[in-house]
Design an enzyme around this catalytic site. Structure first.
Site, PDB file in Angstrom:
ATOM      1  N   GLN A  14       0.819  -1.220   0.000  1.00 22.12           N
ATOM      2  CA  GLN A  14       0.000   0.000   0.000  1.00 22.12           C
ATOM      3  C   GLN A  14       0.855   1.273   0.000  1.00 22.12           C
ATOM      4  OE1 GLN A  14      -3.258   0.429  -0.694  1.00 22.12           O
ATOM      5  NE2 GLN A  14      -3.021  -1.753  -1.105  1.00 22.12           N
ATOM      6  N   GLU A  44       5.816 -15.259  -5.996  1.00 20.65           N
ATOM      7  CA  GLU A  44       7.027 -15.481  -5.213  1.00 20.65           C
ATOM      8  C   GLU A  44       8.211 -14.813  -5.902  1.00 20.65           C
ATOM      9  OE1 GLU A  44       9.218 -19.050  -3.136  1.00 20.65           O
ATOM     10  OE2 GLU A  44       7.284 -19.656  -3.999  1.00 20.65           O
ATOM     11  N   ASP A  75      10.310  -3.519  -8.483  1.00 16.69           N
ATOM     12  CA  ASP A  75      10.976  -4.184  -7.378  1.00 16.69           C
ATOM     13  C   ASP A  75      12.007  -3.195  -6.865  1.00 16.69           C
ATOM     14  OD1 ASP A  75      10.996  -6.697  -5.862  1.00 16.69           O
ATOM     15  OD2 ASP A  75      13.128  -6.652  -6.356  1.00 16.69           O
ATOM     16  N   PHE A 158       7.284   4.895   4.264  1.00 15.56           N
ATOM     17  CA  PHE A 158       7.082   3.534   4.760  1.00 15.56           C
ATOM     18  C   PHE A 158       8.451   2.849   4.864  1.00 15.56           C
ATOM     19  CE2 PHE A 158       7.847   1.054   0.854  1.00 15.56           C
ATOM     20  CZ  PHE A 158       7.771   2.057  -0.109  1.00 15.56           C
TER      21      PHE A 158
HETATM   22  P1  IMP Z   1       9.448  -5.261  -2.931  1.00 17.10           P
HETATM   23  O1  IMP Z   1       7.979  -5.177  -2.722  1.00 17.10           O
HETATM   24  O2  IMP Z   1      10.009  -6.623  -3.045  1.00 17.10           O
HETATM   25  O3  IMP Z   1       9.901  -4.332  -4.023  1.00 17.10           O
HETATM   26  O4  IMP Z   1      10.061  -4.743  -1.565  1.00 17.10           O
HETATM   27  C1  IMP Z   1      10.581  -3.491  -1.442  1.00 17.10           C
HETATM   28  C2  IMP Z   1      11.031  -3.295   0.000  1.00 17.10           C
HETATM   29  O5  IMP Z   1      12.155  -2.419  -0.035  1.00 17.10           O
HETATM   30  C3  IMP Z   1       9.982  -2.580   0.833  1.00 17.10           C
HETATM   31  O6  IMP Z   1       9.131  -3.469   1.476  1.00 17.10           O
HETATM   32  C4  IMP Z   1      10.851  -1.793   1.785  1.00 17.10           C
HETATM   33  O7  IMP Z   1      11.328  -2.630   2.789  1.00 17.10           O
HETATM   34  C5  IMP Z   1      12.024  -1.400   0.922  1.00 17.10           C
HETATM   35  N1  IMP Z   1      11.750  -0.131   0.210  1.00 17.10           N
HETATM   36  C6  IMP Z   1      11.628   0.031  -1.134  1.00 17.10           C
HETATM   37  N2  IMP Z   1      11.364   1.314  -1.430  1.00 17.10           N
HETATM   38  C7  IMP Z   1      11.308   1.960  -0.262  1.00 17.10           C
HETATM   39  C8  IMP Z   1      11.040   3.321   0.072  1.00 17.10           C
HETATM   40  O8  IMP Z   1      10.756   4.183  -0.779  1.00 17.10           O
HETATM   41  N3  IMP Z   1      11.087   3.615   1.377  1.00 17.10           N
HETATM   42  C9  IMP Z   1      11.369   2.694   2.334  1.00 17.10           C
HETATM   43  N4  IMP Z   1      11.589   1.420   2.098  1.00 17.10           N
HETATM   44  C10 IMP Z   1      11.569   1.044   0.790  1.00 17.10           C
END
Ligand code: IMP
Length: 202
Positions: A14, A44, A75, A158
């Protein structure tokens, strides 16, 4: 870009989706979340790079999407130089997917205990993958450079935003307004690049 074109954004996160909607608001295209598109899946992430994982997510959602859909997935993650790039591609999984970010963030601060500021360099990386209705794959990347702070600061954003210090603003990322963050963030940069690429195809 066509005013009637709809894009499905392949994420269940979100925090990310909120940012993406905001960044795409002046693109003149309607963005749907997976939920809004009636697609319920959690692919996954078995890839070893951001590009591989973004492609896995985009392909999984594309397979379930209506025939004329354009699907975009991203990602992203945090890479800390002193920790050899950790948490990296596995940023969401660091210490377990259900562990709170208060604990994840404190753990990273603790692991950098005693490390001087010049060695606390880090960056957020975001790779976007788009799949056009005809199956063409496109990708873009954005990076935001910064430093790991000494404590959590700020309530916005976040994930790792509270510990990520952005030198240009003299603030932690979670202290930036949504507009400030989107202007300079890895996600904002990757998405604006993707928009430029898409304009040549649509
Ligand atoms: P994904 O959904 O596998 O791309 O996971 C990305 C993860 O990287 C997130 O759940 C956060 O832990 C971290 N992350 C990526 N972008 C941000 C950001 O803009 N702020 C803070 N954490 C981020």
């Amino acid at each position: 870009m066509s005013e009637t074109m709809k894009i499905i954004f392949a994420t269940n996160n979100q925090g990310k989706y909120k940012e993406i909607k905001e960044i795409m608001k002046d693109f003149g295209v309607e963005i749907l979340s997976m939920k809004e598109a009636g697609i319920y899946l959690e692919p996954e992430e078995t890839g070893s790079t951001f590009l591989e994982n973004a492609t896995i997510k985009a392909k999984a959602v594309f397979a379930e999407a209506p025939a004329d859909s354009l699907v975009i997935a991203d990602d992203s993650g945090l890479l800390i130089d002193y920790l050899d790039g950790e948490p990296g591609v596995d940023s969401a999984l660091y210490l377990g997917v259900n562990t709170s970010y208060r604990i994840k963030n404190q753990s990273l601060i603790d692991r950098l205990d005693g490390v001087p500021t010049p060695k606390r360099t880090a960056r957020f990386v975001c790779v976007m993958v788009a799949i056009l209705p005809d199956g063409t794959l496109l990708s873009s990347e954005g990076v935001m450079e910064g430093l790991i702070g000494y404590e959590e600061r700020g309530e916005n954003g976040f994930g790792y935003d509270p510990i990520f210090y952005v030198p240009d603003f003299f603030k932690h990322s979670a202290e930036l307004t949504p507009e400030e963050k989107n202007e300079i963030s890895h996600r904002g940069k990757a998405l604006r690049k993707m928009k430029e690429i898409l304009e040549k195809y649509i």
